[in-house]
Design an enzyme around this catalytic site. Structure first.
Site, PDB file in Angstrom:
ATOM      1  N   SER A 158      41.258 -32.480  -9.281  1.00 50.34           N
ATOM      2  CA  SER A 158      39.960 -32.388  -8.603  1.00 50.34           C
ATOM      3  C   SER A 158      38.981 -31.538  -9.400  1.00 50.34           C
ATOM      4  O   SER A 158      37.788 -31.843  -9.463  1.00 50.34           O
ATOM      5  CB  SER A 158      40.133 -31.801  -7.197  1.00 50.34           C
ATOM      6  OG  SER A 158      40.783 -32.728  -6.347  1.00 50.34           O
TER       7      SER A 158
ATOM      8  N   HIS B  42      51.144 -34.355  -9.872  1.00 51.79           N
ATOM      9  CA  HIS B  42      51.897 -34.271 -11.124  1.00 51.79           C
ATOM     10  C   HIS B  42      52.092 -35.672 -11.715  1.00 51.79           C
ATOM     11  O   HIS B  42      51.907 -35.883 -12.910  1.00 51.79           O
ATOM     12  CB  HIS B  42      53.260 -33.614 -10.890  1.00 51.79           C
ATOM     13  CG  HIS B  42      53.169 -32.163 -10.540  1.00 51.79           C
ATOM     14  ND1 HIS B  42      53.742 -31.165 -11.296  1.00 51.79           N
ATOM     15  CD2 HIS B  42      52.558 -31.523  -9.511  1.00 51.79           C
ATOM     16  CE1 HIS B  42      53.496 -29.989 -10.753  1.00 51.79           C
ATOM     17  NE2 HIS B  42      52.778 -30.186  -9.653  1.00 51.79           N
TER      18      HIS B  42
ATOM     19  N   ASP C  19      58.657 -31.181 -15.990  1.00 51.05           N
ATOM     20  CA  ASP C  19      58.116 -29.923 -15.477  1.00 51.05           C
ATOM     21  C   ASP C  19      59.111 -29.200 -14.568  1.00 51.05           C
ATOM     22  O   ASP C  19      59.605 -28.141 -14.915  1.00 51.05           O
ATOM     23  CB  ASP C  19      56.737 -30.098 -14.815  1.00 51.05           C
ATOM     24  CG  ASP C  19      56.670 -31.241 -13.819  1.00 51.05           C
ATOM     25  OD1 ASP C  19      57.721 -31.806 -13.443  1.00 51.05           O
ATOM     26  OD2 ASP C  19      55.540 -31.592 -13.396  1.00 51.05           O
TER      27      ASP C  19
ATOM     28  N   GLN D  46      37.686 -40.598  -4.302  1.00 54.99           N
ATOM     29  CA  GLN D  46      37.038 -39.327  -4.645  1.00 54.99           C
ATOM     30  C   GLN D  46      36.172 -39.389  -5.909  1.00 54.99           C
ATOM     31  O   GLN D  46      35.023 -38.936  -5.876  1.00 54.99           O
ATOM     32  CB  GLN D  46      38.095 -38.218  -4.764  1.00 54.99           C
ATOM     33  CG  GLN D  46      37.512 -36.856  -5.123  1.00 54.99           C
ATOM     34  CD  GLN D  46      38.531 -35.751  -5.008  1.00 54.99           C
ATOM     35  OE1 GLN D  46      39.018 -35.448  -3.928  1.00 54.99           O
ATOM     36  NE2 GLN D  46      38.857 -35.126  -6.127  1.00 54.99           N
TER      37      GLN D  46
ATOM     38  N   ASP E 220      48.548 -21.392  -7.426  1.00 57.18           N
ATOM     39  CA  ASP E 220      47.908 -21.862  -8.656  1.00 57.18           C
ATOM     40  C   ASP E 220      46.464 -22.259  -8.387  1.00 57.18           C
ATOM     41  O   ASP E 220      45.583 -22.097  -9.237  1.00 57.18           O
ATOM     42  CB  ASP E 220      48.697 -23.006  -9.305  1.00 57.18           C
ATOM     43  CG  ASP E 220      48.782 -24.244  -8.450  1.00 57.18           C
ATOM     44  OD1 ASP E 220      49.251 -24.127  -7.312  1.00 57.18           O
ATOM     45  OD2 ASP E 220      48.397 -25.336  -8.915  1.00 57.18           O
TER      46      ASP E 220
ATOM     47  N   HIS F 107      39.872 -27.864  -3.013  1.00 61.28           N
ATOM     48  CA  HIS F 107      41.017 -26.966  -2.943  1.00 61.28           C
ATOM     49  C   HIS F 107      41.406 -26.430  -4.321  1.00 61.28           C
ATOM     50  O   HIS F 107      42.316 -25.618  -4.426  1.00 61.28           O
ATOM     51  CB  HIS F 107      42.215 -27.692  -2.326  1.00 61.28           C
ATOM     52  CG  HIS F 107      42.723 -28.837  -3.153  1.00 61.28           C
ATOM     53  ND1 HIS F 107      41.912 -29.859  -3.585  1.00 61.28           N
ATOM     54  CD2 HIS F 107      43.963 -29.126  -3.629  1.00 61.28           C
ATOM     55  CE1 HIS F 107      42.636 -30.728  -4.287  1.00 61.28           C
ATOM     56  NE2 HIS F 107      43.870 -30.302  -4.333  1.00 61.28           N
TER      57      HIS F 107
ATOM     58  N   VAL G 251      40.203 -41.778   0.389  1.00 62.85           N
ATOM     59  CA  VAL G 251      38.865 -42.131  -0.096  1.00 62.85           C
ATOM     60  C   VAL G 251      38.851 -42.133  -1.625  1.00 62.85           C
ATOM     61  O   VAL G 251      39.703 -41.521  -2.268  1.00 62.85           O
ATOM     62  CB  VAL G 251      37.777 -41.165   0.423  1.00 62.85           C
ATOM     63  CG1 VAL G 251      37.652 -41.247   1.936  1.00 62.85           C
ATOM     64  CG2 VAL G 251      38.043 -39.730  -0.024  1.00 62.85           C
TER      65      VAL G 251
END
Length: 448
Positions: free
Chosen positions: A347, A18, A115, A327, A366, A342, A325
């Protein structure tokens, strides 16, 4: 469009999934000259400093996260705790209300983006400075649509155009019901937190495009009777750093588009049994793989959790790593052919921008909705099969999903590759993001 610059305060939930997207939208707004005051837990600021591309306009406001009995000392974000302690962290966030009130009295922003802090709209009304509250969601509108439908509100649209078969497995439906009814903070359920947030704010915002999620946004706008504003895909700027040399060298030893890369986010902690099934599934594919995973609960290191004899068998073609790492840089490497994810929003954005095939292994609800949308509606990847009752996956299921997208003669692989290319071209098309952000800013002006 109005030339008046805005001052926006932001208070995201204490989770990196978030905090980081809130900083990404801050960068996009600061590019246009708007001033941002971003509330962040004190020690977490250093982890996000390098993402702040406009420090002259984006100010980090430190928040001391109060200690709550049951939380480990020094807890600031969900990365510091298991999922089961999330309610206590929500209590800690709610206890920051006096700090936020004092800061807002000094800052006097035009807007507050938030949020999970469901009490913020009421606080802003008490302050009486006409500060508008914008509920800024980083989750997919499809997941919010599913949540709103479960709140038991009188249905305002009998022909819900978003109504489709996001069927949950038995274990997922059980987990969803438990989540909505669980206490999330002191004397407030998760569903109460969600309903109050959506009911009390001045506007609801999603970090997505109408082309992806239009019907879900329409439903929420009608059901909650308030504007739903879309900020567009809000892609982070390409990293300026280089991939760590040891990983660049290792990945460079394989042919293009042959390596499986698996990363499941900071909060998805597999059991030892499931971690072993995942790794054995990668081994079964016969393909090289790089798995960046957190150690299972109660296990000191990732190395001590791998199956017996595994390291010897995969030596030279398989890496299991328990640390952080890069990503985005790994996904850009030409040897990466498959990304096992995931389905966290960040991602998925990174995945859609790259050319690798996609395999989905969602955890919380979600992410499950994201996976169903990506594999069902958009058909850009394949989800790993899990048991209906127990939610467990097997090494055969992992291998089957990877093979479905990676085998050269696979019809499924060709279909998801074609669809992925179409959506990649769309979200990276020139002017798309800029057009959405400009429209987003104009709609904010309209709220004043």
């Amino acid at each position: 469009m109005s030339d008046q610059t805005l001052h926006i305060a932001m208070y995201p939930w204490f989770a990196m999934g978030h905090l980081t997207p809130f900083l990404h939208i801050s960068n996009k707004l600061a590019e246009r000259g708007h001033k941002i005051s971003l509330f962040l837990p004190l020690k977490t600021q250093s982890k996000l400093q390098h993402y702040n591309l406009h420090p002259h306009l984006i100010t980090f406001i430190p928040i001391n996260v109060p200690h709550v009995d049951g939380l480990p000392p020094g807890t600031e974000t969900t990365a510091d705790i298991p999922l089961s302690l999330g309610s206590l962290l929500a209590t800690a966030m709610d206890l920051t209300r006096p700090q936020i009130e004092q800061s807002l009295l000094k800052l006097k922003p035009d807007f507050v983006f938030f949020d999970f802090s469901y009490w913020l709209p009421a606080l802003l009304r008490e302050l009486g400075n006409n500060i508008k509250s914008v509920c800024y969601w980083v989750v997919n509108p499809a997941a919010m649509w599913y949540g709103v439908r479960s709140l038991g509100l009188p249905r305002k649209n009998q022909s819900d155009e978003a109504d489709r078969s996001f069927s949950l497995r038995t274990h997922e439906a059980r987990a969803f019901e438990a989540m909505m009814n669980m206490e999330y903070g002191r004397e407030v359920t998760f569903s109460k937190r969600l309903l109050t947030t959506l009911s009390d704010c001045d506007a609801i915002c999603f970090q997505t495009c109408r082309e992806f999620a239009g019907p879900f946004c329409n439903y929420i706008e009608l059901q909650m009777n308030k504007p739903v504003i879309l900020a567009g895909p809000v892609m982070p700027d390409p990293p300026s750093s280089q991939l760590e040399e040891k990983w660049a060298t290792w990945l460079g030893g394989f042919k293009p588009r042959t390596v499986i890369f698996c990363a499941l986010g900071t909060e998805y902690i597999l059991t030892k049994q499931q971690l072993q099934q995942l790794l054995l599934g990668f081994e079964l594919t016969g393909l090289p793989f790089f798995a960046a995973l957190k150690p299972p609960t109660g296990v000191e290191s990732i190395e001590s959790a791998v199956p017996e004899g595994f390291e010897e068998r995969v030596k030279g073609k398989g890496v299991v790593y328990g640390g952080w790492v890069q990503q985005p840089l790994i996904l850009k490497h030409p040897s990466i052919g498959c990304f096992v994810t995931h389905c966290g929003p960040g991602s998925l954005n990174e995945a859609l921008l790259n050319e690798c095939q996609l395999v989905f292994l969602p955890n919380i609800i979600d992410q499950v909705i994201n996976a169903r949308m990506m594999s069902g509606d958009l058909k850009v990847g394949v989800e790993v099969e899990k048991g209906d009752e127990d939610g467990l996956f097997t090494k055969q299921g992992v291998c089957k999903a990877v093979r479905a997208v990676m085998d050269e003669d696979s019809q499924v692989g060709k279909e998801v590759s074609t669809n992925h290319a179409k959506w990649r071209e769309f979200i990276s098309s020139k002017g798309l993001e800029s057009s959405y952000i400009d429209g987003f800013v104009q709609k904010l002006h309209d709220l004043l």
